[in-house]
Scaffold this active site. Structure first.
Site, PDB file in Angstrom:
ATOM      1  N   ARG A 213       0.937  -1.237   0.275  1.00  0.00           N
ATOM      2  CA  ARG A 213       0.372   0.044  -0.147  1.00  0.00           C
ATOM      3  C   ARG A 213       0.980   1.510  -0.069  1.00  0.00           C
ATOM      4  O   ARG A 213       0.517   2.233   0.108  1.00  0.00           O
ATOM      5  CB  ARG A 213      -1.263   0.059   1.056  1.00  0.00           C
ATOM      6  N   GLU A 336      -5.646 -12.272   8.781  1.00  0.00           N
ATOM      7  CA  GLU A 336      -5.269 -12.010   7.492  1.00  0.00           C
ATOM      8  C   GLU A 336      -4.561 -13.126   6.720  1.00  0.00           C
ATOM      9  O   GLU A 336      -2.888 -12.979   6.305  1.00  0.00           O
ATOM     10  CB  GLU A 336      -4.788 -10.604   6.921  1.00  0.00           C
ATOM     11  N   ASP A 411     -12.134  -0.697   7.724  1.00  0.00           N
ATOM     12  CA  ASP A 411     -10.438  -0.490   7.093  1.00  0.00           C
ATOM     13  C   ASP A 411     -10.059   0.619   6.737  1.00  0.00           C
ATOM     14  O   ASP A 411      -9.726   0.490   5.108  1.00  0.00           O
ATOM     15  CB  ASP A 411     -10.394  -1.927   6.104  1.00  0.00           C
ATOM     16  N   GLU A 439      -4.276   4.456   0.574  1.00  0.00           N
ATOM     17  CA  GLU A 439      -4.418   3.063   0.529  1.00  0.00           C
ATOM     18  C   GLU A 439      -6.541   3.280  -0.501  1.00  0.00           C
ATOM     19  O   GLU A 439      -6.467   2.517  -1.876  1.00  0.00           O
ATOM     20  CB  GLU A 439      -5.150   1.982   0.809  1.00  0.00           C
TER      21      GLU A 439
HETATM   22  O1  GCW Z   1      -6.662  -2.525   4.955  1.00  0.00           O
HETATM   23  C1  GCW Z   1      -5.292  -3.784   4.645  1.00  0.00           C
HETATM   24  C2  GCW Z   1      -4.726  -4.018   3.481  1.00  0.00           C
HETATM   25  C3  GCW Z   1      -3.464  -5.062   3.544  1.00  0.00           C
HETATM   26  C4  GCW Z   1      -3.172  -4.419   5.688  1.00  0.00           C
HETATM   27  C5  GCW Z   1      -3.926  -4.656   6.226  1.00  0.00           C
HETATM   28  C6  GCW Z   1      -4.401  -4.234   7.758  1.00  0.00           C
HETATM   29  C7  GCW Z   1      -0.678  -4.939   6.252  1.00  0.00           C
HETATM   30  O2  GCW Z   1      -5.888  -4.114   2.463  1.00  0.00           O
HETATM   31  O3  GCW Z   1      -2.809  -4.725   2.991  1.00  0.00           O
HETATM   32  O4  GCW Z   1      -1.938  -5.241   5.074  1.00  0.00           O
HETATM   33  O5  GCW Z   1      -5.712  -3.922   6.336  1.00  0.00           O
HETATM   34  O6  GCW Z   1      -4.158  -3.626   7.922  1.00  0.00           O
HETATM   35  O7  GCW Z   1      -2.789  -5.231   8.452  1.00  0.00           O
END
Ligand code: GCW
Length: 764
Positions: A213, A336, A411, A439
């Site tokens: 990002r 994730e 997010d 992002e």
């Molecule tokens: O927003 C999402 C992003 C990921 C990111 C994740 C996080 C670093 O798409 O790229 O990973 O959040 O905050 O862990």
């Protein structure tokens, strides 16, 4: 010039000489470091002050007395000044650099005050002169400073004093800022201290030089060159951070590589720490929870296993041997795909405490992220999950753990309500995580000032302990009493010459630092300050540009995610519209747009009231009641909390459908206006920065139209409603927008040319 050509003669020679001179002149102007308009100097440009201000400032700042003003002089000896620390040397050199640039001549360095217009800097430890003055430094705390005009030895003197060296450096920058923004400096009486203790930039930088990002080139950190070569960029970066009070840097991505804790890399980390240290910046590392397995070759990473605990304790001691002021760890666990304590049936608290106990003897901290959600089919509303996991653990974390909570429960969307964990865990340290890199907000090309977004969340009232329980007061420790306090911003800084991919993205780094220092500060005041320092103090420029900045975030919300919609972006890249993105094989609903919009023939929006997922119940009763009530829910969060029929009557009297369409259009109009405003300001800006911004605004107009047209085309296909009178129909059929795909996007590791064949018309 190729060497086999004969040397020029006569007129040719004159022409050659002229060309050479021109080329030389050009080379000088374009030499790295010499380019006025490449944005490299950020807000620390120190360009000459002209007119009446110059005379005033010159009178007030003629000589500089720092504890190392003249080593070896009798005065210095008498004062028993200790060898100046690197931090005090940095303060002195910044004042020298700044004042020389601003006032067109260096201040005289002197061991003692000899004239009116002296500037005296230091701490009671570093300077007997400061010790002798009647200054109460208690209100400056351990990181703040005081700037006061006093008579010293009968001369009018500006004293920049602090209890610790770092406060003097912060004070030096604050003093320069006064001149940069044309404030009077004749009678100063200021005290400032940061309200939050740890003000941290999180780099999502991978060890291979890519940045997750990141839209400003490659990683700032050149791992292959470290530890031997320390790029001067590191020092300039540190200066910029110190100028706004940032005092921590997490060097690597939260999706961490175990390699970072190998001795080879720790040596590199130590070298960076050494460059950053004089500027008061501590380094932190992101590490994978499974590190004891990956690196330690243990069978498990179970937090309750004594072998695992011993491994972490040893590893942490090893780090502190080389980096005595190491800040600690940032951890993304069970999120994730990352490993974490749940892999062993342990709680998030047990996981965090494992690291906290290893760090505590060295005064390090753990920043433990709350960003987690399940993507298994049938999982509850994604935005509820972090609260459900963490709230029951309140009070179970070690004192040196700080839970790092994103501003909203989803997010980093263009707009979200504040995260319900704020106010829900009074016995746990909570810090705020903001995203500085854009992002979900148009990457490097969009002109989007994030000050209003940060201000919105910091001023949100959680009502946790009655009215006035703002997010700012939770994270600065004033609501629940003093303890570890912190704030983090995901950095937007890379290898680009201008650091951030665009000039206006620099303002987001700036506003993050200034609000981290004072979370009650105003986004508008900070924008004004930044514009004056970065461009010019001329009101005819400052006023319209600040207006553009203050409007810019709402414009993006309007053309991307109006009325409380969220996550309508293209999958993966998060760039451009993708309201049609729906769950599929290997693509969970929590990553799809349709999961969030819930648009169907009847209506649109996510019912999070008691009749739906009841996520409102996670807020304190007062806030929950407001969000749940159609009469009181803020219009800009309407579809976040409510599923409503297309013909729902808005407070404006229009139907929801008509209002939605007009928001998209309003966003496009706002961006067009920004472009027009900027086009009238060319004469105030150097050509390079003018052009970059102008061209990026043109790109943004195109992207905003793309967002509007694609979104309207999609939602019209669902709602089957006619466009309101005056609204222009999208120029392309929906399938064109759906099929359009950008094969490569910076900052999205892993994306590739996954686009369909190129015979589809491009909607641009
Ligand atoms: O927003 C999402 C992003 C990921 C990111 C994740 C996080 C670093 O798409 O790229 O990973 O959040 O905050 O862990």
């Amino acid at each position: 010039m190729p060497s086999h050509l004969p040397p020029p003669t006569g007129a040719g020679r004159r022409e050659f000489r002229a060309t050479l001179l021109l080329a030389l002149a050009f080379a000088c102007v374009n030499a790295p470091g010499a380019r006025a308009g490449d944005g490299h100097r950020l807000w620390l440009r120190y360009v000459p002050v002209h007119g009446v201000w110059r005379a005033r400032y010159r009178r007030a700042a003629t000589e500089l007395i720092s504890q190392n003003g003249a080593p070896g002089t009798r005065a210095a000896h008498r004062l028993r000044s200790r060898a100046p620390s690197a931090t005090l040397r940095a303060a002195q050199s910044e004042l020298l650099r700044g004042l020389t640039g601003l006032l067109g001549r260096p201040p005289r360095l002197s061991p003692r005050v000899t004239t009116n217009g002296a500037i005296l800097i230091g701490t009671p430890r570093s300077s007997a002169l400061i010790r002798s003055l009647p200054l109460d430094l208690a209100p400056t705390g351990t990181q703040g400073y005081l700037i006061r005009t006093l008579q010293v030895h009968g001369h009018r003197t500006i004293v920049i004093a602090a209890r610790r060296d770092i406060g003097v450096l912060y004070g030096a920058f604050a003093f320069l800022r006064l001149i940069q923004t044309r404030r009077p400096i004749e009678h100063l009486d200021m005290v400032s201290r940061p309200k939050i203790r740890h003000r941290v930039l999180d780099f999502w930088d991978n060890l291979d030089g890519t940045v997750e990002r990141g839209y400003a080139g490659d990683s700032l950190w050149k791992w292959g060159e470290l530890p031997e070569y320390l790029s001067p960029r590191y020092t300039d970066f540190a200066r910029a951070c110190a100028s706004i009070g940032i005092n921590g840097v997490v060097l690597d991505n939260v999706n961490a590589s175990p390699v970072i804790l190998e001795p080879l890399y720790l040596e590199k980390v130590a070298a960076l720490a050494q460059v950053l240290r004089p500027y008061g910046i501590r380094v932190y590392l992101s590490v994978p929870f499974s590190e004891p397995i990956a690196l330690g070759k243990l069978k498990s990473a179970d937090p309750l296993d004594p072998a695992v605990q011993g491994w972490w304790a040893r590893k942490v001691s090893e780090i502190y041997r080389d980096i005595p002021d190491f800040g600690g760890f940032l951890m993304k666990a069970n999120s994730e795909g990352q490993p974490g304590p749940s892999d062993y049936g342990r709680t998030q608290a047990e996981g965090a405490n494992l690291l906290a106990r290893a760090l505590a003897p060295h005064h390090g901290i753990v920043m433990w992220r709350t960003f987690l959600y399940s993507t298994s089919p049938g999982a509850e509303d994604r935005i509820r999950q972090a609260y459900d996991v963490f709230k029951p653990l309140d009070g179970k974390f070690q004192d040196n753990v700080i839970l790092q909570v994103k501003n909203g429960p989803l997010d980093f969307q263009p707009r979200e309500p504040f995260h319900p964990l704020f106010g829900a865990m009074p016995r746990t340290n909570l810090m705020l995580e903001l995203e500085i890199t854009k992002e979900y907000l148009g990457h490097q090309t969009s002109f989007t000032y994030l000050g209003p977004l940060y201000q919105e969340v910091l001023r949100s009232d959680t009502w946790a302990a009655g009215p006035g329980s703002t997010v700012a007061r939770i994270i600065d420790g004033s609501l629940y009493g003093e303890r570890e306090t912190a704030i983090a911003g995901v950095a937007n800084i890379g290898s680009d010459r201008n650091w951030c991919g665009s000039i206006f993205n620099q303002a987001n780094w700036y506003v993050f630092g200034r609000m981290a220092w004072d979370p009650t500060a105003s986004a508008r005041a900070i924008a004004q300050e930044w514009v004056r320092m970065t461009f010019t103090n001329q009101a005819a420029f400052v006023r319209p540009v600040v207006r553009m900045m203050m409007r810019s975030r709402e414009a993006a919300v309007d053309y991307m995610d109006p009325l409380g919609l969220a996550s309508q972006m293209a999958a993966g890249t998060h760039f451009g519209p993708g309201p049609w993105v729906h769950p599929g094989k290997g693509f969970p609903s929590e990553w799809s747009s349709t999961y969030y919009s819930r648009a169907d023939a009847q209506g649109i929006g996510f019912d999070r009231t008691a009749t739906g997922s009841d996520a409102v119940a996670q807020y304190s009763p007062h806030v929950a009641a407001e969000f749940a009530s159609l009469a009181h829910c803020p219009t800009d969060l309407l579809l976040w909390f409510h599923h409503l029929p297309w013909n729902y009557r808005m407070r404006s009297g229009r139907t929801l459908w008509d209002s939605l369409v007009s928001h998209y259009d309003r966003g496009v109009t706002a961006v067009k206006r920004m472009r027009t405003t900027w086009s009238r300001l060319a004469r105030y800006v150097d050509p390079q920065r003018y052009r970059l911004t102008a061209d990026f605004l043109t790109i943004q107009v195109r992207d905003a139209e793309w967002w509007r047209d694609a979104s309207i085309a999609y939602f019209r296909s669902i709602s089957h409603r006619p466009l309101p009178p005056g609204a222009a129909p999208p120029p392309e059929p929906l399938k064109t927008y759906e099929a359009f795909c950008i094969p490569y996007v910076e900052g999205t590791p892993g994306t590739g040319p996954a686009c369909p064949p190129a015979d589809i018309p491009v909607p641009r």
